[in-house]
Enzyme design. Structure first.
Site, mmCIF file in Angstrom:
data_model
loop_
_atom_site.group_PDB
_atom_site.id
_atom_site.type_symbol
_atom_site.label_atom_id
_atom_site.label_comp_id
_atom_site.label_asym_id
_atom_site.label_seq_id
_atom_site.Cartn_x
_atom_site.Cartn_y
_atom_site.Cartn_z
ATOM 1 C CB THR A 105 -0.937 0.039 1.215
ATOM 2 O OG1 THR A 105 -1.850 -1.072 1.127
ATOM 3 C CG2 THR A 105 -1.758 1.329 1.240
ATOM 4 C CG PHE A 157 0.164 4.681 3.591
ATOM 5 C CD1 PHE A 157 -1.023 4.737 4.316
ATOM 6 C CD2 PHE A 157 0.760 3.448 3.401
ATOM 7 C CE1 PHE A 157 -1.604 3.576 4.824
ATOM 8 C CE2 PHE A 157 0.191 2.278 3.900
ATOM 9 C CZ PHE A 157 -0.995 2.352 4.612
#
Length: 279
Positions: A171, A173
């Site tokens: 992921t 960010f």
């Protein structure tokens, strides 16, 4: 430094915040909107928000919130995400009848979930919040998809680890902050990534023309994402990540060229790109 993140302690956003600034004072927020508002109001120094997952794709809400707030992207973090199925101690895996988690986590574990029978899947606001829900309500026959840290924090048992569809589950960010352009890295010499959003006239070749301003100057586009313009049906904004810092002459010239025919161009931030752990 105080960093806002969305979710409960044990959330992946918390881990990303600590990766960005180890030892920071972390502030948990219920929703993505609350992270932006916390930073905007000065209650926190910056906020860490997921923007894209290598399996589940884009978190569109945060693109919309970037446009709605006067904050700058000051950095990014890439976090490997390992999902586990967690439940109350003593729970057998075949006794699980309902699984709670955030929609992104559910999407990232789609193959695992489809392999189960007789199990209800319920979307919640947070992975760690799902673990907390099971612990607080002592939900027998329930499990959550969350991190092993969340399981430890809420006294749960890991029934099965690494249940995501692909081992390389990452992921990305974004870190958002306030302040002047100079304070936020807009003119930092080591910035090597710039995020811009622009609109285009609805005419043949307009997107080709827009992308050519970067291609002609050798600027790689690492991502392009279209989002609807609210109140203007079938018109779109284009969010683009450029592999160049705003301080670079070629980047400035490309954006000036784009501004000659794009109705709107906004720089959301220029910052140091995250480095892969394998690098």
């Amino acid at each position: 430094m105080r960093i806002a993140f969305q979710g409960e302690p044990g959330a992946y956003s918390e881990a990303a915040a600590l990766k960005w600034h180890p030892g920071a004072d972390l502030v948990a927020c219920p929703a993505f909107d609350d992270v932006f508002e916390s930073v905007q109001a000065g209650r926190t120094t910056c906020g860490v928000l997921p923007i894209e997952n290598s399996i589940g794709g884009t978190i569109h809400r945060n693109y919309d919130l970037l446009l709605a707030h006067e904050l700058r992207i000051i950095g990014e973090v890439e976090l490997p995400v390992v999902h586990s199925l967690v439940a109350l101690p003593g729970t057998a895996r075949d006794a699980v009848r309902v699984i709670y988690s955030h929609p992104q986590a559910l999407a990232q574990c789609d193959r695992f979930l489809r392999s189960l029978t007789g199990v209800e899947v319920v979307a919640t606001y947070d992975t760690a919040g799902s673990a907390r829900l099971i612990q607080e309500r002592q939900l027998a026959g329930a499990a959550a998809i969350a991190s092993t840290r969340a399981a430890e924090l809420f006294g749960l048992q890991v029934l099965q680890a690494s249940i995501q569809d692909y081992a390389d589950n990452i992921t990305r960010f974004l870190v958002v902050g306030r302040g002047s352009a100079r304070q936020e890295g807009m003119t930092t010499p080591d910035a090597d990534k710039t995020t811009v959003v622009f609109s285009l006239p609805n005419e043949p070749g307009s997107l080709f023309k827009a992308l050519s301003v970067f291609a002609l100057r050798g600027i790689d586009l690492t991502k392009i994402e279209s989002r609807p313009i609210p109140g203007r049906p079938w018109e779109y904004l284009f969010y683009t990540d450029l592999a160049a810092g705003l301080h670079e002459f070629r980047c400035g010239r490309a954006l000036s060229h784009l501004g000659e025919f794009a109705p709107s161009v906004r720089v959301l931030g220029s910052y140091r790109a995250a480095k892969r752990e394998s690098q």
